[in-house]
Design a protein around this motif. Sequence first.
Motif, PDB file in Angstrom:
ATOM      1  N   ALA A  22      -6.429 -24.134  75.544  1.00 27.48           N
ATOM      2  CA  ALA A  22      -6.654 -25.272  74.433  1.00 27.48           C
ATOM      3  C   ALA A  22      -4.468 -26.153  74.395  1.00 27.48           C
ATOM      4  N   ALA A  23      -5.304 -27.480  75.336  1.00 25.63           N
ATOM      5  CA  ALA A  23      -4.123 -27.757  75.223  1.00 25.63           C
ATOM      6  C   ALA A  23      -4.253 -29.418  74.562  1.00 25.63           C
ATOM      7  N   SER A  24      -2.924 -29.477  73.724  1.00 26.21           N
ATOM      8  CA  SER A  24      -3.047 -31.486  73.654  1.00 26.21           C
ATOM      9  C   SER A  24      -1.695 -31.813  73.781  1.00 26.21           C
ATOM     10  N   GLY A  25      -0.843 -32.861  73.316  1.00 25.38           N
ATOM     11  CA  GLY A  25      -0.234 -34.403  73.915  1.00 25.38           C
ATOM     12  C   GLY A  25      -0.934 -34.343  74.979  1.00 25.38           C
ATOM     13  N   ALA A  27      -1.663 -33.444  78.089  1.00 25.26           N
ATOM     14  CA  ALA A  27      -1.770 -32.892  79.067  1.00 25.26           C
ATOM     15  C   ALA A  27      -1.927 -33.170  80.150  1.00 25.26           C
ATOM     16  N   PHE A  28      -2.671 -34.254  80.351  1.00 20.52           N
ATOM     17  CA  PHE A  28      -3.358 -35.305  81.460  1.00 20.52           C
ATOM     18  C   PHE A  28      -2.273 -35.609  82.348  1.00 20.52           C
ATOM     19  N   SER A  51      -6.971 -27.478  89.298  1.00 23.13           N
ATOM     20  CA  SER A  51      -6.792 -28.641  88.889  1.00 23.13           C
ATOM     21  C   SER A  51      -6.697 -30.143  87.743  1.00 23.13           C
ATOM     22  N   TRP A  52      -6.735 -30.808  87.604  1.00 26.23           N
ATOM     23  CA  TRP A  52      -7.337 -31.407  86.490  1.00 26.23           C
ATOM     24  C   TRP A  52      -8.190 -31.893  87.549  1.00 26.23           C
ATOM     25  N   ALA A  74     -13.314 -32.129  78.353  1.00 26.28           N
ATOM     26  CA  ALA A  74     -13.977 -32.847  77.562  1.00 26.28           C
ATOM     27  C   ALA A  74     -13.020 -32.172  76.075  1.00 26.28           C
ATOM     28  N   LYS A  75     -12.974 -31.515  76.219  1.00 22.81           N
ATOM     29  CA  LYS A  75     -12.045 -30.553  74.998  1.00 22.81           C
ATOM     30  C   LYS A  75     -10.323 -29.744  75.222  1.00 22.81           C
ATOM     31  N   ASN A  76      -9.959 -30.360  77.108  1.00 19.52           N
ATOM     32  CA  ASN A  76      -8.606 -30.279  77.595  1.00 19.52           C
ATOM     33  C   ASN A  76      -8.093 -29.036  77.281  1.00 19.52           C
TER      34      ASN A  76
END
Length: 123
Positions: A22-25, A27-28, A51-52, A74-76
């Motif tokens: 799970a990524a936060s901050g 991330a993109f 790849s995002w 949607a959930k990163n």
Amino acid sequence: VQLQASGGGLVQAGGSLRLSCAASGRAFSTYGLGWLRQAPGKEREFVAAISWRTGSTYYADSVKGRFTISGDNAKNTVYLQMNSLKPEDTALYYCAANTEYGRYDAGKYYKYWGQGTQVTVSS
């Protein structure tokens, strides 16, 4: 960017596990997420990446056909489905965020790292 990996465990050879990251901050702000692993006494090695932006996936030869990486934007969250596990897959698995465009197959291309999750495959 903060990364939280989970899903490791002990499994018999031939079994399956699914790892999550799970990524936060921001991330993109990175190009994608990858999984790398390190076994005791061995160098860290690339496992898989996604790849995002394009959803393209990349795999080490040693896991092709057995592991599948996928993402839920949607959930990163990125998942690593590991099937037909072998004892040689035993390692500490890290998820990491890639910051080098088009380069995924080595740890030096990743700037942000989560804590590892242990995968142990018994024979």
